[in-house]
Enzyme design. Sequence first.
Site, mmCIF file in Angstrom:
data_model
loop_
_atom_site.group_PDB
_atom_site.id
_atom_site.type_symbol
_atom_site.label_atom_id
_atom_site.label_comp_id
_atom_site.label_asym_id
_atom_site.label_seq_id
_atom_site.Cartn_x
_atom_site.Cartn_y
_atom_site.Cartn_z
ATOM 1 N N LYS A 124 9.960 -7.770 11.407
ATOM 2 C CA LYS A 124 8.844 -7.206 11.715
ATOM 3 C C LYS A 124 8.284 -7.660 13.073
ATOM 4 C CE LYS A 124 4.056 -6.195 10.076
ATOM 5 N NZ LYS A 124 3.281 -6.446 8.933
ATOM 6 N N THR B 208 0.868 -1.163 0.152
ATOM 7 C CA THR B 208 -0.116 0.015 0.211
ATOM 8 C C THR B 208 0.843 1.442 0.079
ATOM 9 O OG1 THR B 208 -0.392 0.169 2.531
ATOM 10 C CG2 THR B 208 -1.940 -1.252 1.257
ATOM 11 N N THR C 54 4.760 -5.159 3.812
ATOM 12 C CA THR C 54 5.300 -5.271 5.140
ATOM 13 C C THR C 54 5.815 -6.703 5.572
ATOM 14 O OG1 THR C 54 3.606 -4.728 6.598
ATOM 15 C CG2 THR C 54 4.910 -2.986 5.838
ATOM 16 N N ASP C 55 4.838 -7.735 5.415
ATOM 17 C CA ASP C 55 4.858 -9.069 6.067
ATOM 18 C C ASP C 55 5.986 -9.732 5.879
ATOM 19 O OD1 ASP C 55 2.332 -8.474 7.320
ATOM 20 O OD2 ASP C 55 1.277 -9.798 6.323
#
EC number: 6.3.5.-
Length: 439
Positions: A253, A98, A174-175
Amino acid sequence: MLEGYRGKALELLSSLGAEIGDVLQVYNDKVSVKGILMPSYSRDDSVIVLKLDNGYNAGFSVNKVKVSLLEKGNRPQERSEHRELLPGKVKIISTGGTIVSKVEYETGAVRPALSTEEIIRFVPEIQEITSISAEILFSILSENMKPEFWVKIAEAVKRAFDEGSEGVVVAHGTDTMSYTAAALAFSIQRLPGPVVLVGSQRSSDRPSSDSGINLVSSVLLAKEAPFGEVVVNMHGESSDTYTLAHRGVKVRKMHTSRRDAFQSINDHPLAKVLWKERTVKVLRNDYLRRSDGVELNPKFENRVFLLKFYPGLRPDIVDILLSSGYRGIIVEGTGLGHTSSDFQEAFKRAVKEGLFVGMTSQCLFGRVNMNVYQTGRLLQQSGVVPLGDMLPEVALVKLMWALGQTSDLEEVKRIMLTNLVGEYNPRHSLDHFPRWKHE
């Protein structure tokens, strides 16, 4: 100017004398909402987009609501489309996520900005930093990332530097961003500038979105940072004051949704980016310097397994992997690097058959030490190789890359034990470990 509007929506807004920034009210028998008129990126020519009082954007079809103009708003300042840009070039490569996407409000779907012009319109502040170019390499959810995509990203980064870019920004979901960061760090070495992976934890239609700040700071980092290595640049705290550049092989993360979810593990960040001040503050001097002549070796063997040990796990899983053609196993062991003693013979068979078996720790913080307890010593006798403080995911990616370079087990072992791009940190300090407050 009614940017993006056409058809029925444009006709209605023009009849009202409405402009971007005006306050409108939409209503019917069931709903009455007011908001600020926003530009439209919808394919449906009947949809108007309002920013609501709660900060969210919403789309309304003029076929289903009535619209009235409540008050004129402040006109947004127009930016020149033909302004002189500062020297220097940064290439933005989009792979999905995104971070440089727009919301189609009638469907809720997110699509990437498809051109340099759209990216500049999305985050116009980057024009003040340097000239940019953009490439949409592909648009996938990061959970769908695969080693073959790492190869394409690595080749695109190499191409960008060959074409004269001073730095490269890779927009990514991001994952799995830390996996891609590690893959790029190993497959592209001797970099002439920074390769900055950046993502967004909050979508661009949310008032708490981090996408704009992350992208601005990443472009600044790609242009100004003195290092030539792969980093992940994300929010450094929950507010919008700065971002942190984490070494691509020492980052993880650590939260599902916080904007500062990415943290350096067993390491400190390389740089702090004060985006408002347009300043990059280098935090360490042991970074990899910019170099000449990019070394590109983007070959990966994906028949590698990340095995998380747990009480009750049966050692026949190793035999299943062996019979399935796997060429390597990274074990995520307990504590200092242990599994149950049941695994000793299974690992011995695997190593005898030519598999590399490496040990990391589920603890993440600290390093593996398989010489302390008998279990660790016996596992080493079985051929299991301790991998220090390397993160399990980084060890997995490094083994994929090592097996892509050679099939010789001793050479693979040598590569895995060599500190190539800072994946090992030989010195740990007390402040590498986060101490949670309980007051």
